[in-house]
Design a protein around this motif. Structure first.
Motif, PDB file in Angstrom:
ATOM      1  N   PHE A  97       1.070  69.570  68.410  1.00  0.00           N
ATOM      2  CA  PHE A  97       1.451  68.203  68.726  1.00  0.00           C
ATOM      3  C   PHE A  97       0.799  67.741  70.029  1.00  0.00           C
ATOM      4  N   SER A  98       0.256  66.522  70.027  1.00  0.00           N
ATOM      5  CA  SER A  98      -0.264  65.897  71.243  1.00  0.00           C
ATOM      6  C   SER A  98      -0.535  64.434  70.925  1.00  0.00           C
ATOM      7  N   ALA A  99      -0.825  63.644  71.962  1.00  0.00           N
ATOM      8  CA  ALA A  99      -1.187  62.240  71.755  1.00  0.00           C
ATOM      9  C   ALA A  99      -2.401  62.153  70.836  1.00  0.00           C
ATOM     10  N   SER A 100      -2.431  61.138  69.974  1.00  0.00           N
ATOM     11  CA  SER A 100      -3.468  61.027  68.959  1.00  0.00           C
ATOM     12  C   SER A 100      -4.820  60.657  69.562  1.00  0.00           C
ATOM     13  N   LEU A 101      -5.881  61.212  68.987  1.00  0.00           N
ATOM     14  CA  LEU A 101      -7.235  60.871  69.398  1.00  0.00           C
ATOM     15  C   LEU A 101      -7.569  59.423  69.047  1.00  0.00           C
ATOM     16  N   THR A 102      -7.085  58.957  67.909  1.00  0.00           N
ATOM     17  CA  THR A 102      -7.369  57.593  67.455  1.00  0.00           C
ATOM     18  C   THR A 102      -6.274  57.151  66.492  1.00  0.00           C
ATOM     19  N   LYS A 103      -6.122  55.849  66.332  1.00  0.00           N
ATOM     20  CA  LYS A 103      -5.170  55.308  65.366  1.00  0.00           C
ATOM     21  C   LYS A 103      -5.781  55.199  63.973  1.00  0.00           C
ATOM     22  N   GLU A 104      -7.077  55.449  63.859  1.00  0.00           N
ATOM     23  CA  GLU A 104      -7.770  55.247  62.592  1.00  0.00           C
ATOM     24  C   GLU A 104      -7.446  56.352  61.581  1.00  0.00           C
ATOM     25  N   ASN A 105      -7.519  56.000  60.297  1.00  0.00           N
ATOM     26  CA  ASN A 105      -7.094  56.921  59.244  1.00  0.00           C
ATOM     27  C   ASN A 105      -8.060  58.072  58.990  1.00  0.00           C
ATOM     28  N   TRP A 106      -9.330  57.957  59.410  1.00  0.00           N
ATOM     29  CA  TRP A 106     -10.249  59.058  59.140  1.00  0.00           C
ATOM     30  C   TRP A 106      -9.781  60.350  59.788  1.00  0.00           C
ATOM     31  N   LEU A 107      -8.962  60.240  60.823  1.00  0.00           N
ATOM     32  CA  LEU A 107      -8.441  61.420  61.507  1.00  0.00           C
ATOM     33  C   LEU A 107      -7.563  62.265  60.599  1.00  0.00           C
ATOM     34  N   LEU A 108      -7.009  61.649  59.542  1.00  0.00           N
ATOM     35  CA  LEU A 108      -6.034  62.321  58.697  1.00  0.00           C
ATOM     36  C   LEU A 108      -6.667  63.085  57.540  1.00  0.00           C
ATOM     37  N   THR A 109      -7.983  63.089  57.451  1.00  0.00           N
ATOM     38  CA  THR A 109      -8.660  63.903  56.452  1.00  0.00           C
ATOM     39  C   THR A 109      -8.428  65.376  56.781  1.00  0.00           C
ATOM     40  N   PRO A 110      -7.762  66.152  55.918  1.00  0.00           N
ATOM     41  CA  PRO A 110      -7.369  67.516  56.282  1.00  0.00           C
ATOM     42  C   PRO A 110      -8.498  68.391  56.805  1.00  0.00           C
ATOM     43  N   ILE A 111      -9.661  68.348  56.166  1.00  0.00           N
ATOM     44  CA  ILE A 111     -10.720  69.257  56.596  1.00  0.00           C
ATOM     45  C   ILE A 111     -11.223  68.918  57.994  1.00  0.00           C
ATOM     46  N   LEU A 112     -11.292  67.637  58.316  1.00  0.00           N
ATOM     47  CA  LEU A 112     -11.716  67.232  59.661  1.00  0.00           C
ATOM     48  C   LEU A 112     -10.616  67.526  60.674  1.00  0.00           C
ATOM     49  N   TYR A 113      -9.384  67.200  60.313  1.00  0.00           N
ATOM     50  CA  TYR A 113      -8.263  67.416  61.224  1.00  0.00           C
ATOM     51  C   TYR A 113      -8.098  68.900  61.560  1.00  0.00           C
ATOM     52  N   ILE A 114      -8.191  69.770  60.562  1.00  0.00           N
ATOM     53  CA  ILE A 114      -7.957  71.194  60.775  1.00  0.00           C
ATOM     54  C   ILE A 114      -9.158  71.865  61.425  1.00  0.00           C
ATOM     55  N   ASN A 120      -2.186  66.160  66.934  1.00  0.00           N
ATOM     56  CA  ASN A 120      -1.871  64.770  66.623  1.00  0.00           C
ATOM     57  C   ASN A 120      -0.406  64.513  66.902  1.00  0.00           C
ATOM     58  N   THR A 121       0.005  63.268  66.700  1.00  0.00           N
ATOM     59  CA  THR A 121       1.406  62.898  66.860  1.00  0.00           C
ATOM     60  C   THR A 121       2.211  63.376  65.652  1.00  0.00           C
ATOM     61  N   CYS A 122       3.541  63.342  65.769  1.00  0.00           N
ATOM     62  CA  CYS A 122       4.394  63.826  64.688  1.00  0.00           C
ATOM     63  C   CYS A 122       4.170  63.035  63.404  1.00  0.00           C
ATOM     64  N   GLY A 123       3.941  61.711  63.525  1.00  0.00           N
ATOM     65  CA  GLY A 123       3.737  60.895  62.338  1.00  0.00           C
ATOM     66  C   GLY A 123       2.500  61.296  61.571  1.00  0.00           C
ATOM     67  N   LYS A 124       1.411  61.521  62.285  1.00  0.00           N
ATOM     68  CA  LYS A 124       0.164  61.865  61.610  1.00  0.00           C
ATOM     69  C   LYS A 124       0.156  63.324  61.156  1.00  0.00           C
ATOM     70  N   GLN A 125       0.849  64.190  61.891  1.00  0.00           N
ATOM     71  CA  GLN A 125       1.017  65.560  61.402  1.00  0.00           C
ATOM     72  C   GLN A 125       1.759  65.543  60.061  1.00  0.00           C
ATOM     73  N   SER A 126       2.770  64.697  59.971  1.00  0.00           N
ATOM     74  CA  SER A 126       3.552  64.601  58.736  1.00  0.00           C
ATOM     75  C   SER A 126       2.697  64.093  57.583  1.00  0.00           C
ATOM     76  N   ILE A 127       1.805  63.145  57.859  1.00  0.00           N
ATOM     77  CA  ILE A 127       0.934  62.619  56.813  1.00  0.00           C
ATOM     78  C   ILE A 127      -0.037  63.686  56.327  1.00  0.00           C
ATOM     79  N   VAL A 128      -0.621  64.455  57.254  1.00  0.00           N
ATOM     80  CA  VAL A 128      -1.556  65.514  56.857  1.00  0.00           C
ATOM     81  C   VAL A 128      -0.841  66.546  55.998  1.00  0.00           C
TER      82      VAL A 128
END
Length: 321
Positions: A97-114, A120-128
């Motif tokens: 968990f940490s402050a998000s790099l960006t608000k954009e959705n490309w960050l939530l692509t699992p292969i890029l994120y991992i 990321n924030t809790c909300g985006k971690q939950s989406i991934v």
């Protein structure tokens, strides 16, 4: 220094232009290093053609989302009925968990994120995590608790909440993983649990009255829809121009990049060195952190002089990938 993630960002050196990429067979190589804090591996392309490849280091990085799913199945001993649990455990083990790099959705692509970001924030971690569950064939949904966000997965004809941010789930009176609704109806399952999940540094917070209160305040708890989007990134590929080299993992930046006035946390960088005479186009599945050298680079159809403040601002905004 913690090197749980061996690679976060990639640095480009020098001239950038346009060329085409051929469809060669992709080569996968595996590497390991016992001391990534003071040793890195260098790969050099001594040929006159562009090279495309993927790699693993210390058994990390995944060449595709299918490899991520294979890792989850491996963790579950191929028991696909329990893959929902190991997807949660996998994300807890590889990201934080940490402050998000960006608000954009490309960050939530699992292969890029991992592979490249890892926080990321809790909300985006939950989406991934929800995206991983859906890839594994499960129905999912996400709850906003006005102070925290958690995902639920549907199995055995019931909803169950597994929190990737605090690495926790709570047991109900039937000794099953509780749903958000059950926790809302009985917050003592959190504050006075019969069963606890691991005594790590977040232990007191996980089972605190403060967390229980987030669920107890039912009026501001709601299921929300997150924006669906098509993945443009489904495999981890590195492109290495002729007579260039790739070095990893190492600390190649004296200061971390600043995103929204907050230094970006990272464990290591990957550095790509390109010869001064090269012109062409590169597409690498890593988050760009810095560019040094001389020449002109084009990002999102806009040209920048390397070293110019406008380029640094462009990189720091991270609105596109």
């Amino acid at each position: 220094m913690n090197y749980k993630l061996s690679l976060l960002s990639i640095l480009f050196f020098v001239v950038y232009g346009c060329s085409s990429v051929s469809n060669e067979n992709i080569i996968v190589k595996e590497f390991s290093t016992s001391k990534p804090d003071n040793a890195y591996i260098s790969i050099t392309n001594n040929s006159g053609t562009l090279s495309r490849f993927s790699f693993k280091i210390n058994d990390k990085f995944y060449a595709s989302e299918d490899e991520i799913k294979d890792e989850i199945y491996k963790m579950s001993d191929q028991n696909k009925d329990s893959s929902y649990f190991y997807a949660w455990k996998f994300l807890c083990n590889t990201t934080y968990f940490s402050a998000s790099l960006t608000k954009e959705n490309w960050l939530l692509t699992p292969i890029l994120y991992i592979n490249s970001i890892g926080y990321n924030t809790c909300g985006k971690q939950s989406i991934v995590l929800s995206r991983l569950w859906e890839e594994l064939g499960y129905k999912t949904r996400i709850w906003g608790l006005n102070g925290h966000v958690v995902p639920e997965v549907f199995f055995n004809e019931a909803w169950h909440m597994l929190d990737p941010t605090y690495s926790v789930y709570y047991m109900n009176s039937n000794s099953e993983i509780a749903s958000v609704q059950e926790l809302m109806d009985n917050p003592d399952l959190i504050a006075n649990p019969k069963t606890v999940i691991g005594k790590d540094y977040l232990f007191k917070l996980k089972y605190s009255k403060e967390i229980a209160a987030l669920y107890k305040s039912k009026d501001d708890n709601k299921i929300f829809d997150y924006e669906k989007f098509n993945d443009e990134i489904d495999e981890f590929i590195i492109e290495l121009p002729p007579f260039s080299s790739l070095e990893f993992p190492g600390i190649f930046m004296s200061d971390p990049p600043i995103i929204n006035k907050i230094p970006v946390p990272y464990f290591a960088n990957c550095r790509l060195k390109i010869p001064p005479s090269w012109e062409g186009t590169l597409k690498n599945v890593l988050v760009l952190a810095d560019i040094k050298g001389k020449g002109i680079i084009r990002i999102d159809d806009v040209e920048y002089n390397i070293g110019d403040r406008k380029l640094k601002n462009k990189i720091s905004m991270q609105k596109s990938f």
